[in-house]
Design a protein around this motif. Structure first.
Motif, PDB file in Angstrom:
ATOM      1  N   GLY A 253     -22.375 -32.013   0.055  1.00 38.62           N
ATOM      2  CA  GLY A 253     -20.986 -32.359   0.352  1.00 38.62           C
ATOM      3  C   GLY A 253     -19.998 -31.402  -0.290  1.00 38.62           C
ATOM      4  N   GLY A 254     -20.372 -30.813  -1.431  1.00 40.43           N
ATOM      5  CA  GLY A 254     -19.518 -29.834  -2.095  1.00 40.43           C
ATOM      6  C   GLY A 254     -19.407 -28.521  -1.354  1.00 40.43           C
TER       7      GLY A 254
ATOM      8  N   TRP B 270     -24.283 -21.774  -6.554  1.00 37.98           N
ATOM      9  CA  TRP B 270     -25.406 -22.600  -6.987  1.00 37.98           C
ATOM     10  C   TRP B 270     -25.741 -23.663  -5.957  1.00 37.98           C
ATOM     11  N   ARG B 271     -24.715 -24.142  -5.229  1.00 36.96           N
ATOM     12  CA  ARG B 271     -24.965 -25.136  -4.181  1.00 36.96           C
ATOM     13  C   ARG B 271     -25.750 -24.512  -3.025  1.00 36.96           C
ATOM     14  N   VAL B 272     -25.371 -23.312  -2.628  1.00 36.61           N
ATOM     15  CA  VAL B 272     -26.090 -22.615  -1.556  1.00 36.61           C
ATOM     16  C   VAL B 272     -27.531 -22.344  -1.986  1.00 36.61           C
ATOM     17  N   ALA B 273     -27.720 -21.904  -3.228  1.00 34.55           N
ATOM     18  CA  ALA B 273     -29.065 -21.637  -3.732  1.00 34.55           C
ATOM     19  C   ALA B 273     -29.910 -22.914  -3.744  1.00 34.55           C
TER      20      ALA B 273
ATOM     21  N   THR C 276     -24.328 -43.228   2.178  1.00 29.81           N
ATOM     22  CA  THR C 276     -24.260 -42.310   1.048  1.00 29.81           C
ATOM     23  C   THR C 276     -22.816 -42.121   0.602  1.00 29.81           C
ATOM     24  N   ARG C 277     -21.920 -41.980   1.548  1.00 34.39           N
ATOM     25  CA  ARG C 277     -20.495 -41.831   1.211  1.00 34.39           C
ATOM     26  C   ARG C 277     -19.938 -43.132   0.631  1.00 34.39           C
TER      27      ARG C 277
ATOM     28  N   GLY D  10     -23.105 -41.684  -3.479  1.00 36.61           N
ATOM     29  CA  GLY D  10     -24.313 -40.971  -3.867  1.00 36.61           C
ATOM     30  C   GLY D  10     -25.508 -41.400  -3.052  1.00 36.61           C
ATOM     31  N   CYS D  11     -26.589 -40.672  -3.246  1.00 31.77           N
ATOM     32  CA  CYS D  11     -27.802 -40.900  -2.479  1.00 31.77           C
ATOM     33  C   CYS D  11     -28.940 -41.300  -3.408  1.00 31.77           C
ATOM     34  N   THR D  12     -30.133 -41.400  -2.845  1.00 27.60           N
ATOM     35  CA  THR D  12     -31.283 -41.819  -3.644  1.00 27.60           C
ATOM     36  C   THR D  12     -31.575 -40.855  -4.775  1.00 27.60           C
TER      37      THR D  12
END
Length: 131
Positions: free
Chosen positions: A28-29, A40-43, A85-86, A90-92
């Motif tokens: 989501g970020g 870092w999110r893409v990685a 999730t929204r 958050g998610c599991t």
């Protein structure tokens, strides 16, 4: 083995980066991307996508994914998971793995709710609708 890898990677991520390994929050970020917070999110997402390819390189075969549900039901289920999730912030992975580890009361409640929802959903879909 999978649980050990997930738990270890979540713990290392918190220790090294001070961030929670909540996949929905990480993804989501990226939408829309925040300046200075993208690499870092893409990685992370690239690692998730590369994992089956690494598995195939090591074993010589792609992981077998089996789905018995019709495509339309899978699409609706995916949208409902995204909506939940929204709603649940958050998610599991964020609540169930990282939140439990931090003893977060909010995560304990969220995990109990989505586990109970999963049990009810499986019962209804399998036994009442026969899918």
């Amino acid at each position: 083995m999978g649980g050990l890898l997930i738990g270890s990677s979540a713990a290392l991520f918190v220790l090294l980066y001070g961030r929670i390994t909540g996949v929905s929050g990480i993804l989501g970020g990226l939408l829309p991307p925040t300046r200075g917070d993208t690499s870092w999110r893409v990685a992370f997402v690239a690692g998730l996508l590369a994992a089956p390819l690494l598995y195939a390189a090591v074993t010589g075969t792609l992981p077998r994914v089996r789905g018995d549900a019709p495509l339309g039901l899978l699409v609706v289920a995916g949208l409902l998971v995204g909506f939940g999730t929204r709603m649940g912030s958050g998610c599991t992975s964020g609540h169930g793995v990282c939140g439990f580890a931090r003893r977060s009361p909010r995560s304990l409640v969220a995990t109990a709710v989505f586990m109970a929802s999963a049990v009810v959903t499986v019962f209804v879909v399998r036994h009442l609708f026969g899918v």
